[in-house]
Motif scaffolding. Structure first.
Motif, PDB file in Angstrom:
ATOM      1  N   VAL A  13       0.838  -1.201   0.000  1.00 43.53           N
ATOM      2  CA  VAL A  13       0.000   0.000   0.000  1.00 43.53           C
ATOM      3  C   VAL A  13       0.874   1.252   0.000  1.00 43.53           C
ATOM      4  O   VAL A  13       0.620   2.206  -0.743  1.00 43.53           O
ATOM      5  N   PHE A  14       1.934   1.240   0.809  1.00 43.62           N
ATOM      6  CA  PHE A  14       2.847   2.378   0.847  1.00 43.62           C
ATOM      7  C   PHE A  14       3.514   2.577  -0.519  1.00 43.62           C
ATOM      8  O   PHE A  14       3.607   3.700  -1.017  1.00 43.62           O
ATOM      9  N   PHE A  15       3.969   1.498  -1.125  1.00 44.70           N
ATOM     10  CA  PHE A  15       4.639   1.567  -2.430  1.00 44.70           C
ATOM     11  C   PHE A  15       3.699   2.116  -3.496  1.00 44.70           C
ATOM     12  O   PHE A  15       4.063   3.018  -4.267  1.00 44.70           O
ATOM     13  N   ILE A  16       2.481   1.600  -3.543  1.00 41.59           N
ATOM     14  CA  ILE A  16       1.505   2.073  -4.539  1.00 41.59           C
ATOM     15  C   ILE A  16       1.147   3.538  -4.274  1.00 41.59           C
ATOM     16  O   ILE A  16       1.053   4.339  -5.212  1.00 41.59           O
ATOM     17  N   SER A  17       0.984   3.921  -3.021  1.00 44.91           N
ATOM     18  CA  SER A  17       0.696   5.321  -2.681  1.00 44.91           C
ATOM     19  C   SER A  17       1.849   6.224  -3.102  1.00 44.91           C
ATOM     20  O   SER A  17       1.626   7.305  -3.657  1.00 44.91           O
ATOM     21  N   PHE A  18       3.070   5.784  -2.862  1.00 46.04           N
ATOM     22  CA  PHE A  18       4.251   6.556  -3.242  1.00 46.04           C
ATOM     23  C   PHE A  18       4.306   6.751  -4.754  1.00 46.04           C
ATOM     24  O   PHE A  18       4.596   7.848  -5.242  1.00 46.04           O
ATOM     25  N   ILE A  19       3.990   5.711  -5.503  1.00 46.45           N
ATOM     26  CA  ILE A  19       3.988   5.795  -6.966  1.00 46.45           C
ATOM     27  C   ILE A  19       2.934   6.796  -7.433  1.00 46.45           C
ATOM     28  O   ILE A  19       3.208   7.650  -8.280  1.00 46.45           O
ATOM     29  N   PHE A  20       1.741   6.715  -6.887  1.00 47.81           N
ATOM     30  CA  PHE A  20       0.681   7.633  -7.306  1.00 47.81           C
ATOM     31  C   PHE A  20       0.983   9.076  -6.896  1.00 47.81           C
ATOM     32  O   PHE A  20       0.612  10.010  -7.611  1.00 47.81           O
ATOM     33  N   ILE A  21       1.662   9.263  -5.778  1.00 48.10           N
ATOM     34  CA  ILE A  21       2.083  10.618  -5.388  1.00 48.10           C
ATOM     35  C   ILE A  21       3.095  11.159  -6.394  1.00 48.10           C
ATOM     36  O   ILE A  21       3.003  12.310  -6.832  1.00 48.10           O
ATOM     37  N   LEU A  22       4.063  10.335  -6.785  1.00 44.97           N
ATOM     38  CA  LEU A  22       5.046  10.759  -7.788  1.00 44.97           C
ATOM     39  C   LEU A  22       4.367  11.105  -9.107  1.00 44.97           C
ATOM     40  O   LEU A  22       4.670  12.131  -9.729  1.00 44.97           O
ATOM     41  N   ILE A  23       3.442  10.265  -9.532  1.00 46.13           N
ATOM     42  CA  ILE A  23       2.749  10.502 -10.802  1.00 46.13           C
ATOM     43  C   ILE A  23       1.907  11.773 -10.726  1.00 46.13           C
ATOM     44  O   ILE A  23       1.888  12.583 -11.658  1.00 46.13           O
ATOM     45  N   THR A  24       1.234  11.989  -9.611  1.00 47.87           N
ATOM     46  CA  THR A  24       0.409  13.189  -9.437  1.00 47.87           C
ATOM     47  C   THR A  24       1.268  14.448  -9.417  1.00 47.87           C
ATOM     48  O   THR A  24       0.939  15.443 -10.081  1.00 47.87           O
ATOM     49  N   ILE A 138      10.314  13.475 -12.144  1.00 47.49           N
ATOM     50  CA  ILE A 138       9.478  12.857 -11.098  1.00 47.49           C
ATOM     51  C   ILE A 138       8.458  11.901 -11.730  1.00 47.49           C
ATOM     52  O   ILE A 138       8.259  10.784 -11.253  1.00 47.49           O
ATOM     53  N   LEU A 139       7.814  12.348 -12.815  1.00 42.67           N
ATOM     54  CA  LEU A 139       6.839  11.499 -13.500  1.00 42.67           C
ATOM     55  C   LEU A 139       7.503  10.249 -14.069  1.00 42.67           C
ATOM     56  O   LEU A 139       6.957   9.141 -13.977  1.00 42.67           O
ATOM     57  N   SER A 140       8.695  10.397 -14.623  1.00 46.21           N
ATOM     58  CA  SER A 140       9.420   9.242 -15.175  1.00 46.21           C
ATOM     59  C   SER A 140       9.756   8.224 -14.092  1.00 46.21           C
ATOM     60  O   SER A 140       9.599   7.018 -14.294  1.00 46.21           O
ATOM     61  N   VAL A 141      10.214   8.694 -12.947  1.00 45.99           N
ATOM     62  CA  VAL A 141      10.528   7.784 -11.833  1.00 45.99           C
ATOM     63  C   VAL A 141       9.261   7.083 -11.369  1.00 45.99           C
ATOM     64  O   VAL A 141       9.255   5.866 -11.131  1.00 45.99           O
ATOM     65  N   GLY A 142       8.163   7.829 -11.248  1.00 47.91           N
ATOM     66  CA  GLY A 142       6.897   7.225 -10.838  1.00 47.91           C
ATOM     67  C   GLY A 142       6.420   6.168 -11.818  1.00 47.91           C
ATOM     68  O   GLY A 142       5.966   5.096 -11.418  1.00 47.91           O
ATOM     69  N   CYS A 143       6.535   6.444 -13.111  1.00 47.49           N
ATOM     70  CA  CYS A 143       6.109   5.463 -14.128  1.00 47.49           C
ATOM     71  C   CYS A 143       7.028   4.254 -14.137  1.00 47.49           C
ATOM     72  O   CYS A 143       6.574   3.115 -14.286  1.00 47.49           O
ATOM     73  N   TYR A 144       8.339   4.486 -13.970  1.00 48.90           N
ATOM     74  CA  TYR A 144       9.286   3.367 -13.962  1.00 48.90           C
ATOM     75  C   TYR A 144       9.038   2.462 -12.759  1.00 48.90           C
ATOM     76  O   TYR A 144       8.979   1.227 -12.896  1.00 48.90           O
ATOM     77  N   LEU A 145       8.891   3.063 -11.577  1.00 46.59           N
ATOM     78  CA  LEU A 145       8.641   2.261 -10.378  1.00 46.59           C
ATOM     79  C   LEU A 145       7.259   1.626 -10.404  1.00 46.59           C
ATOM     80  O   LEU A 145       7.048   0.563  -9.829  1.00 46.59           O
ATOM     81  N   GLY A 146       6.323   2.270 -11.084  1.00 50.28           N
ATOM     82  CA  GLY A 146       4.959   1.765 -11.120  1.00 50.28           C
ATOM     83  C   GLY A 146       4.693   0.738 -12.184  1.00 50.28           C
ATOM     84  O   GLY A 146       3.589   0.183 -12.256  1.00 50.28           O
ATOM     85  N   GLN A 147       5.685   0.451 -13.012  1.00 53.38           N
ATOM     86  CA  GLN A 147       5.492  -0.498 -14.112  1.00 53.38           C
ATOM     87  C   GLN A 147       4.942  -1.848 -13.637  1.00 53.38           C
ATOM     88  O   GLN A 147       3.970  -2.342 -14.219  1.00 53.38           O
TER      89      GLN A 147
END
Length: 163
Positions: A13-24, A138-147
Motif C-alpha cells: 500500500v505504501f509503495f503504490i501510494s508513493f507511486i501515485f504521489i510521484l505521478i500526481t 518525477i513522472l518518469s521515476v513514478g512510471c518506472y517504479l509503477g510499471q
C-alpha cells in the motif's frame, strides 16, 4: 505468518501510494509549467511591452528549520498600460535582498491590462522550464517504479473482462 502478510500488505500500500504521489506531482508540475510557459510566450509575442518602476516592497518573513527568520522582499511595480492608466503589479516571488534596478520590463495583455508579468528570461522562461524538467523526472521515476503495478492492474482488468 499473519504478521508477515500484514507487513507485506502495508509495504505494498505504501509503495503504490508513493507511486501515485510521484505521478500526481509530476503530472501537476507538467500542467503548471506548460500553462505558465504558454501564458508567458503569449504575452511576449502578442502582448504589449512597457517599462515599469519598482515603487516599493511587500515584506514578509521566511522561517528556516532552525527557527531563524529572514526578511523577504516582494517588489511592487507600477506601469502604464496602452490607455495611459497607471497600474500596480504585485510580484509573485520574494528575495532576501532588495533589487538595485528601479526600472523593469513588463508585459501585459491589451484586452486585460491588469493581467501582467515581469519581463526577463529568468522570470518568464527559466523557472517554468526548471519546474518542467523536474516534473518530467518525477513522472518518469513514478512510471518506472509503477510499471509492475500497472502490469498487475492490466492483468487483473483483463481477467475481469474476459469472462
Amino acid at each position: 505468518m499473519g504478521n508477515n502478510k500484514s507487513l507485506g500488505f502495508f509495504i505494498t500500500v505504501f509503495f503504490i501510494s508513493f507511486i501515485f504521489i510521484l505521478i500526481t506531482l509530476g503530472t501537476g508540475g507538467i500542467f503548471y509549467s506548460v500553462q505558465k510557459l504558454g501564458k508567458n510566450f503569449n504575452l511576449v509575442v502578442f502582448g504589449n511591452r512597457t517599462k515599469g518602476k519598482i515603487i516599493g516592497y511587500e515584506e514578509s518573513y521566511s522561517t528556516n528549520s532552525k527557527g531563524g527568520s529572514t526578511k523577504m522582499h516582494s517588489p511592487l511595480i507600477q506601469y502604464k498600460d496602452n490607455r495611459g492608466i497607471v497600474r500596480e503589479y504585485h510580484s509573485d516571488y520574494s528575495s532576501s535582498s532588495q533589487e538595485n534596478d528601479d526600472e523593469v520590463t513588463m508585459y501585459y495583455s491589451a484586452e486585460k491590462p491588469q493581467k501582467a508579468t515581469r519581463g526577463g528570461f529568468l522570470n518568464l522562461f527559466f523557472w517554468p522550464f526548471l519546474i518542467l524538467g523536474i516534473s518530467v523526472l518525477i513522472l518518469s521515476v513514478g512510471c518506472y517504479l509503477g510499471q509492475p503495478v500497472f502490469v498487475a492492474i492490466k492483468k487483473f482488468l483483463k481477467k475481469i473482462f474476459e469472462l
